[in-house]
Write an enzyme that holds these catalytic residues in place. Structure first.
Site, PDB file in Angstrom:
ATOM      1  N   ASP A 458     -26.139  30.698  10.545  1.00 43.95           N
ATOM      2  CA  ASP A 458     -25.277  31.315  11.547  1.00 43.95           C
ATOM      3  C   ASP A 458     -26.071  31.449  12.842  1.00 43.95           C
ATOM      4  O   ASP A 458     -27.195  31.967  12.834  1.00 43.95           O
ATOM      5  CB  ASP A 458     -24.820  32.697  11.039  1.00 43.95           C
ATOM      6  CG  ASP A 458     -23.767  33.305  11.934  1.00 43.95           C
ATOM      7  OD1 ASP A 458     -22.579  33.146  11.633  1.00 43.95           O
ATOM      8  OD2 ASP A 458     -24.134  33.955  12.935  1.00 43.95           O
ATOM      9  N   ASN A 466     -21.312  32.930  24.684  1.00 43.69           N
ATOM     10  CA  ASN A 466     -19.991  32.762  25.303  1.00 43.69           C
ATOM     11  C   ASN A 466     -19.823  33.667  26.515  1.00 43.69           C
ATOM     12  O   ASN A 466     -19.292  33.256  27.552  1.00 43.69           O
ATOM     13  CB  ASN A 466     -18.896  33.053  24.283  1.00 43.69           C
ATOM     14  CG  ASN A 466     -18.682  31.895  23.320  1.00 43.69           C
ATOM     15  OD1 ASN A 466     -18.940  30.747  23.651  1.00 43.69           O
ATOM     16  ND2 ASN A 466     -18.222  32.201  22.117  1.00 43.69           N
ATOM     17  N   ASP A 475     -19.187  25.944  23.039  1.00 40.97           N
ATOM     18  CA  ASP A 475     -18.770  24.777  22.250  1.00 40.97           C
ATOM     19  C   ASP A 475     -19.857  23.714  22.227  1.00 40.97           C
ATOM     20  O   ASP A 475     -20.128  23.091  21.189  1.00 40.97           O
ATOM     21  CB  ASP A 475     -17.477  24.190  22.827  1.00 40.97           C
ATOM     22  CG  ASP A 475     -16.257  25.053  22.521  1.00 40.97           C
ATOM     23  OD1 ASP A 475     -16.385  25.988  21.703  1.00 40.97           O
ATOM     24  OD2 ASP A 475     -15.187  24.797  23.106  1.00 40.97           O
ATOM     25  N   GLU A 501     -19.277  30.157  14.283  1.00 35.92           N
ATOM     26  CA  GLU A 501     -20.626  29.633  14.502  1.00 35.92           C
ATOM     27  C   GLU A 501     -21.409  29.521  13.197  1.00 35.92           C
ATOM     28  O   GLU A 501     -22.635  29.421  13.206  1.00 35.92           O
ATOM     29  CB  GLU A 501     -21.386  30.535  15.487  1.00 35.92           C
ATOM     30  CG  GLU A 501     -21.674  31.937  14.991  1.00 35.92           C
ATOM     31  CD  GLU A 501     -20.553  32.932  15.279  1.00 35.92           C
ATOM     32  OE1 GLU A 501     -20.844  34.142  15.276  1.00 35.92           O
ATOM     33  OE2 GLU A 501     -19.411  32.503  15.503  1.00 35.92           O
TER      34      GLU A 501
END
Length: 737
Positions: A458, A466, A475, A501
């Site tokens: 992760d 973000n 992304d 993620e």
């Protein structure tokens, strides 16, 4: 809590550009070796930095004696790496117990050089793949005397020499050649022997695969009172259970910032402090093995001394032998069971690889090798000499292309299903494909007794990415991370985006130690590679690793890996944690008649009843039971003294077409008892934990269902794996006559 395996470094936000390499044909090998892209230069720089860091650690710890370690590393790199790991772990142990700085210094130095005598062992023995003869074993054992002789020439520290002298001695005095036993053995020797054995068991060797940490710890408890100090074994188990992620970093900082030349050189008679060389062996710069790991074909590099120094991931897939098992060993055709066109085994006299090394002529032949599970596989073998500008043959490249007739058909089928099973953003497998692949891995792995592993990872602080750089940058970071995972993926493995993620890698025919090593390599590369979309900063990720074990379902295996991931996050992120004991050996036979009568309980209320025994103390057993409860989503009904009652609803049960769809809820009763068993040759009694296990369906009508007994056996197998236990067979009654 299980005894987890940790590794970590400092966390940061960042970047890395990844280019995915497509499989290359053997004819493109020369071009591949001549062109090194930017990412490979970065990887080489990181490797050089790590090598230089190790050299600094050795130089500040050994001072004038660092040349001894350098000589050992040139002689046999795996042994030198083992010594450095043992020294760091001994130092970490020393930081957690009450010993003086002087005692810790002597233990650290002894650990770094305890195998220095292997400089005098012939290469053919150190690199041998098979079982040693009695004479060869005697030469290996003599390395202790060699090492003591070497150290005696440059150190007059009586304590240091005694630690090295008695490291191989057994606690009960049973090993020949040692005149001390028990508490008369130096503390440093008793401590070092435990760490030495643990590191050896949890590391891949050319002659055997690594054990999981749980199983290695169980082996140490088995040797408590005979080979090892039982009190120190208890300390070591507690250290592993509560191990702090920062141990190695703390040790490294202490060595680099708290050690001074005067104190370091006090153990040595004379000399000048010299820094170890910081350059990697030049042979590595000739072959850019990172580029070769993405190839579909197996690639092997052998130097002029017949030493294997590259074994790419495709070679691991085709042969089943890992890089750590084979590299630095001598090449022989027996390693892969090489046969000629007539099916006859090739010897060293007619081996095309050794022939090429001798005459410098390349060849292309249709041969066969011993593939995974001892199956024979046809391969196209392309053997080419590596010739320098001076005309000298520096080694040989061996490229093996799978020539099995079913390969082309399999590739066409995979292409048809590819579009329906891919994550649209990252291009890796989607959740649905992962679920199917995991179910197949568990089913086939348990049936065939094949070790396979799961890595769940992760990205750390992804929301911050973000929020700071925007969703497009987020992304792009996901795509880059997926590309990195894919680059580390062997043919036959699977990388999938599990959600958000979070990503998962299924590693076929890969045990705990190899999967943990792969996760650590991924973690380091990710944390050290800047990403352009994040303004040149780096991202980090946390990793949870586990291996398939007896009694697993897809759900329990995934939950165990997820539990390891949660521990990695709790420990500060940017960390690898491994949980689980792994496969014990041969798969449990799936019988339907016969010995079931013996397996069943004599009590009418119980479906199964069995007494188990384990070498680990009852406190460690209870901690391992917590993992079983969490991964099976079990409910603790009651706890009374040494008795625990569990309830498992059965929602995670695998259903087959012959079973009805309604899950069977079970009740599991466990009774614990710590007992001491007399054992000849052992100092003190042998402490063991007995566990009485009773399993029954909660609903009485479920006893007659065809799958109830099968599911109960699966739960019992799972308990054995989690507790690292085996069936208890009471000793035969004594005949008083």
């Amino acid at each position: 809590m299980d005894n987890p395996s940790y590794s970590s470094s400092t966390s940061s936000l960042g970047e890395f550009p990844v280019e995915q390499s497509t499989p290359q044909k053997p004819s493109a090998l020369s071009n591949l070796l001549e062109n090194v892209d930017e990412s490979q230069q970065m990887a080489t720089a990181r490797s050089r930095a790590e090598y230089a860091h190790q050299n600094k650690l050795v130089a500040v710890r050994l001072g004038v004696a660092s040349a001894l370690f350098s000589a050992l590393r040139l002689k046999h790199p795996p042994t030198a790496a083992h010594c450095l790991r043992v020294a760091l772990n001994c130092s970490a142990w020393g930081l957690s117990v009450e010993i003086t700085d002087e005692e810790r210094d002597e233990i650290e130095v002894a650990a770094l050089l305890h195998d220095v005598g292997k400089i005098g062992v012939p290469d053919r023995i150190l690199q041998k793949c098979g079982k040693l003869t009695e004479d060869e074993y005697s030469l290996i054992e003599h390395h202790r005397q060699n090492g003591l002789a070497i150290l005696s020439c440059c150190s007059d520290s009586k304590t240091l020499l005694e630690i090295v002298r008695y490291t191989g001695g057994w606690f009960n005095g049973a090993r020949e050649g040692f005149d001390r036993a028990g508490m008369d053995l130096p503390l440093g020797s008793r401590l070092l022997s435990i760490v030495d054995a643990f590191d050896s068991m949890t590391t891949d060797h050319v002659y055997r695969k690594a054990l999981s940490r749980d199983r290695a710890m169980n082996e140490l408890f088995e040797g408590a009172g005979t080979q090892f100090d039982p009190e120190l074994i208890q300390q070591f188990a507690a250290l592993l259970s509560s191990e702090s992620v920062g141990f190695n970093e703390r040790v490294s900082r202490r060595w680099l910032h708290e050690l001074y030349p005067e104190a370091t050189n006090a153990l040595w008679c004379s000399g000048n402090v010299t820094a170890a060389a910081t350059q990697l062996p030049s042979i590595n710069s000739l072959f850019h093995h990172k580029l070769l790991d993405s190839m579909h074909d197996a690639v092997v590099f052998i130097d002029s001394d017949r030493r294997i120094f590259l074994w790419n991931r495709a070679a691991e897939r085709l042969t089943g032998a890992t890089n750590s098992q084979v590299c630095d060993g001598a090449w022989t055709p027996e390693i892969i069971g090489l046969r000629d066109e007539m099916g006859r085994y090739l010897t060293e006299e007619n081996c095309p690889v050794l022939t090429c090394l001798g005459n410098g002529q390349q060849s292309l032949r249709r041969l066969s090798i011993r593939a995974r599970e001892n199956k024979e596989m046809s391969v196209d073998a392309h053997i080419s000499p590596v010739v320098g500008r001076d005309g000298i043959v520096h080694g040989v490249t061996l490229v093996l292309h799978d020539a099995s007739p079913e390969v082309d058909l399999q590739e066409r089928v995979e292409k048809l299903a590819d579009k329906a099973t891919r994550d649209p953003l990252t291009g890796v497998a989607n959740r649905a494909q992962f679920d199917d692949a995991l179910a197949e891995l568990v089913e086939t792995g348990l049936q065939r007794g094949v070790a396979s592993s799961l890595i769940i990872c992760d990205i750390d602080f992804f929301k911050k990415i973000n929020d700071t750089y925007g969703h497009q940058a987020g992304d792009d970071a996901l795509v880059s991370f997926a590309a990195l995972l894919t680059r580390f993926c062997r043919p036959g493995d699977l990388v999938a985006r599990y959600g958000g993620e979070e990503f998962i890698m299924l590693c076929m025919e890969c045990e705990n130690a190899s999967a943990t090593s792969k996760a650590e390599e991924l973690r380091r590369e990710l944390a050290g590679t800047p990403l352009p979309m994040l303004a040149g900063k780096c991202i980090t990720a946390s990793f949870g690793v586990t291996e398939l074990q007896e009694g697993d379902t897809p759900e329990t295996m995934l939950r165990r890996a997820d539990r390891a991931l949660m521990q990695a996050k709790d420990l500060g992120r940017n960390t690898v944690v491994q949980l689980g004991a792994g496969m014990a050996g041969e798969p449990t036979p799936q019988q339907t008649t016969g010995w079931f009568n013996w397996f069943k309980s004599s009590s009418p209320d119980q479906l199964l009843e069995r007494k188990l025994i384990t070498a680990v103390p009852i406190g460690v057993v209870v901690e391992k039971l917590r993992g079983f409860v969490a991964d099976h989503h079990a409910q603790i009904v009651s706890i009374e003294e040494d008795n625990i009652s569990l309830k498992i609803e059965g929602h995670g049960q695998q259903q087959s077409r012959r079973n009805d769809d309604r899950p069977v809820p079970f009740s599991i009763e466990l009774s614990f008892e710590e007992t001491e068993i007399p054992s000849p040759g052992r100092i003190g009694p042998m402490s063991r934990t007995l566990i009485l296990v009773s399993i029954r369906p909660i609903r009485h009508r479920d006893r007659r269902r065809s799958n109830a007994l099968e599911r109960a056996r699966q739960l019992l197998s799972s308990l054995r794996s989690y507790l690292v236990a085996q069936d208890y067979l009471p000793p035969p009654p004594v005949d008083n006559k």
